[in-house]
Design a protein around this motif. Structure first.
Motif, PDB file in Angstrom:
ATOM      1  N   ARG B  67       0.851  -1.204   0.000  1.00 39.31           N
ATOM      2  CA  ARG B  67       0.000   0.000   0.000  1.00 39.31           C
ATOM      3  C   ARG B  67       0.873   1.235   0.000  1.00 39.31           C
ATOM      4  N   LYS B  68       0.215   2.378  -0.125  1.00 39.56           N
ATOM      5  CA  LYS B  68       0.959   3.636  -0.130  1.00 39.56           C
ATOM      6  C   LYS B  68       1.237   4.047   1.318  1.00 39.56           C
ATOM      7  N   THR B  71      -0.539   7.309   2.714  1.00 40.77           N
ATOM      8  CA  THR B  71      -1.950   7.139   3.076  1.00 40.77           C
ATOM      9  C   THR B  71      -2.079   6.589   4.494  1.00 40.77           C
ATOM     10  N   TRP B  72      -1.235   5.609   4.765  1.00 43.16           N
ATOM     11  CA  TRP B  72      -1.253   4.974   6.096  1.00 43.16           C
ATOM     12  C   TRP B  72      -0.875   5.987   7.178  1.00 43.16           C
ATOM     13  N   ARG B  75      -3.497   8.511   7.794  1.00 47.50           N
ATOM     14  CA  ARG B  75      -4.591   7.907   8.546  1.00 47.50           C
ATOM     15  C   ARG B  75      -4.309   7.931  10.051  1.00 47.50           C
ATOM     16  N   LYS B 156      -9.985   9.533  -3.797  1.00 50.25           N
ATOM     17  CA  LYS B 156      -9.748   8.118  -3.508  1.00 50.25           C
ATOM     18  C   LYS B 156      -8.827   7.964  -2.290  1.00 50.25           C
ATOM     19  N   GLU B 157      -7.762   8.781  -2.272  1.00 49.56           N
ATOM     20  CA  GLU B 157      -6.847   8.708  -1.127  1.00 49.56           C
ATOM     21  C   GLU B 157      -7.552   9.115   0.167  1.00 49.56           C
ATOM     22  N   SER B 159     -10.621   8.818   0.867  1.00 49.47           N
ATOM     23  CA  SER B 159     -11.522   7.749   1.302  1.00 49.47           C
ATOM     24  C   SER B 159     -10.737   6.636   1.995  1.00 49.47           C
ATOM     25  N   GLU B 160      -9.489   6.417   1.552  1.00 49.43           N
ATOM     26  CA  GLU B 160      -8.655   5.412   2.230  1.00 49.43           C
ATOM     27  C   GLU B 160      -8.167   5.907   3.589  1.00 49.43           C
ATOM     28  N   VAL B 161      -7.794   7.198   3.646  1.00 50.46           N
ATOM     29  CA  VAL B 161      -7.319   7.759   4.913  1.00 50.46           C
ATOM     30  C   VAL B 161      -8.426   7.719   5.962  1.00 50.46           C
ATOM     31  N   ASP B 163     -11.130   5.911   5.794  1.00 48.95           N
ATOM     32  CA  ASP B 163     -11.823   4.626   5.792  1.00 48.95           C
ATOM     33  C   ASP B 163     -13.328   4.799   5.577  1.00 48.95           C
ATOM     34  N   ILE B 166     -16.135   6.621  -1.044  1.00 49.43           N
ATOM     35  CA  ILE B 166     -15.889   7.881  -1.743  1.00 49.43           C
ATOM     36  C   ILE B 166     -17.129   8.783  -1.707  1.00 49.43           C
TER      37      ILE B 166
END
Lengths: 206, 187
Positions: B67-68, B71-72, B75, B156-157, B159-161, B163, B166
Motif C-alpha cells: 500500500r501507499k 496514506t497509512w 490515517r 480516492k486517497e 476515502s482510504e485515509v 476509511d 468515496i
C-alpha cells in the motif's frame, strides 16, 4: 426569481470536484445563465476553495526529526531482536547451541579444580591418582580430571586424562583410546567432539 | 518517492533504527501541517504529529508494504487529531480560560463571536480568519476539507485515509464547502 432545478447545488459540487457529466454541465450552464443567485453561490464556492488553498504552507520545526528519534520507544530493540530471531531460525538454533555449550563447558572447566574420576568398580584412588591395580580389569571408559592415572591392570574402554598425566605400566593394557588433555583448546575440542558425537547418536537413535 | 520510502521501511524492519529518520524527514512538513490545520495550535500540532510518527514506528510491521505509505501515515495522524478534538470538546471554555490566548485558540473564538463580521475581518489577518473558520467546522467536515484542499489528496486517497466510501467523502467535502462559503462570503 426563477425556479432552481432541485439538483442544481449537487451539480455545482460535481463541477467543483471536476466530475460533472456533460448532461449535468449543460443543465448547470443553462441555469447559471438565467439565475444570478446560483451564479453568485458558485462564485462564492470557488472563492472559498481559493481562499483555503491560499493558506501558506507551514513547516515543522527544524528539530522535529531529532525529537521523534529521541522519543522512539527503547523496548523496540528487543522487538527487533525477536524479529531477527524469527527471520533466522537456523542461526538462532546455532546461537543457542553455542551459548549452552560454552556455558556447560566453562562451568565444567572452572569447577574442575578438584580431582575427579569416573566411578567404576575396581579403581583405587590415592593422592589425586587413580590406580587400576595389577590383575584387575575395569570395564567402561575412565575420565580423570586434575589428577593422574596409573594403569597397572586392564581397562576395557577409553581413558581420558584432563590436566594430569597417565602412567601405563608395562603390564597395563587399555583396549580403547588414551587421551591426555592439558590445554583449554584441546579441552574445547574434546567437548565439541563429545557434543557432536552425542548429537549424532541422538539423531541415529531417534 | 514511494520507492525510496519503501526501501527505508524495509531497513527499519531489519532493525535499522536510523532509516526511520529519513522517513520522518520526507513527511514531517505534511503531517505537521495537517495537524496544525486540524487543531489550530502549534503546540498541539507538534505533539500530535510527533505521536503520529512514533505510532507509525511502533506499528511498522503492521504496514502492508504493497500500500501507499503516505496514506497509512495520514490515517494515523488524522485519527490522532480527531481523538484530540473529541477529548477537548467537554472543557471547551474552561480550557480556553486556563490557557489564555495563543493567537487562535478557543478563547479568541469565544470573544470574536461578540464582534461584527467587519470587526472580525479588521482585527484578524485573512489567513487567521480562514484557519478559524476551518476550526469551526465539525470535525468530520474539517478532516475532509483539510485533506482535500490543504494536503491536496485525491478523493480516492481521502476515502482510504478516513476509511469511508468515496460517496461519503464527497458529501462531507460538499457540506464543508457550503459551511465555509457562508462564513467567508463577506470577505
Amino acid at each position: 426569481m426563477n425556479q432552481c432545478p432541485v439538483d442544481i447545488k449537487e451539480y455545482m459540487h460535481e463541477y467543483l470536484d471536476g466530475e460533472i457529466s456533460p448532461e449535468h454541465e449543460q443543465i448547470l450552464q443553462d441555469h447559471l445563465a438565467i439565475c444570478s443567485d446560483c451564479k453568485q453561490d458558485l462564485h462564492e464556492l470557488e472563492k472559498t476553495i481559493a481562499l483555503v488553498q491560499s493558506m501558506s504552507h507551514i513547516k515543522a520545526s527544524d528539530d522535529f526529526t531529532l525529537k521523534v528519534m529521541q522519543n522512539l520507544p527503547r523496548e523496540k530493540k528487543r522487538v527487533g531482536i525477536k524479529r531477527w530471531f524469527s527471520h533466522h531460525p537456523f542461526l538462532t538454533a546455532a546461537a543457542i547451541f553455542l551459548i549452552l555449550m560454552s556455558g556447560s563447558l566453562f562451568s565444567s572447566w572452572g569447577d574442575a579444580e578438584q580431582f575427579s574420576v569416573t566411578k567404576v568398580p575396581n579403581i583405587v584412588v590415592e593422592n589425586n591418582t587413580a590406580i587400576v591395580p595389577e590383575g584387575e580389569t575395569v570395564e567402561g571408559d575412565i575420565v580423570v580430571r586434575n589428577g593422574d592415572i596409573r594403569i597397572e591392570g586392564k581397562v576395557d574402554g577409553n581413558v581420558t586424562v584432563v590436566n594430569g598425566d597417565k602412567y601405563l605400566a608395562s603390564a597395563g593394557e587399555v583396549t580403547g583410546k588414551v587421551e591426555e588433555i592439558n590445554e583449554i583448546f584441546s579441552w574445547l575440542w574434546y567437548q565439541i567432539k563429545n557434543g557432536v558425537n552425542s548429537f549424532i547418536n541422538l539423531l541415529a537413535g531417534s | 518517492m514511494e520507492e525510496f520510502v519503501k526501501s527505508r521501511i524495509k531497513q527499519v524492519l531489519k532493525g535499522d533504527h536510523n532509516a526511520f529518520g529519513e522517513i520522518v524527514e520526507v513527511y514531517k512538513d505534511r503531517i505537521y501541517q495537517l495537524c496544525y490545520r486540524m487543531l489550530g495550535n502549534a503546540h498541539e500540532a507538534e505533539d500530535t504529529s510527533q505521536e503520529a510518527f512514533i505510532r507509525a514506528y511502533v506499528n511498522i510491521d503492521r504496514f502492508n508494504i504493497n500500500r501507499k505509505f503516505s496514506t497509512w501515515l495520514y490515517r494515523i495522524a488524522t485519527n490522532l487529531c480527531i481523538d484530540r478534538i473529541r477529548k477537548k470538546k467537554p472543557d471547551y471554555f474552561l480550557d480556553a480560560e486556563v490557557k489564555g490566548t495563543d493567537g487562535l485558540n478557543l478563547y479568541s473564538q469565544v470573544q470574536s463571536k461578540e464582534m461584527t463580521p467587519d470587526e472580525k475581518v479588521a482585527k484578524m489577518e485573512l489567513q487567521e480568519l480562514i484557519q478559524m473558520e476551518i476550526l469551526n467546522l465539525p470535525e468530520k467536515y474539517r478532516s475532509a476539507i483539510v485533506l482535500k484542499y490543504i494536503e491536496e489528496l485525491s478523493l480516492k486517497e481521502i476515502s482510504e485515509v478516513l476509511d469511508l466510501p468515496i460517496g461519503t467523502v464527497k458529501t462531507r467535502i460538499h457540506r464543508g464547502r457550503e459551511v465555509l462559503r457562508k462564513q467567508l462570503r463577506n470577505i
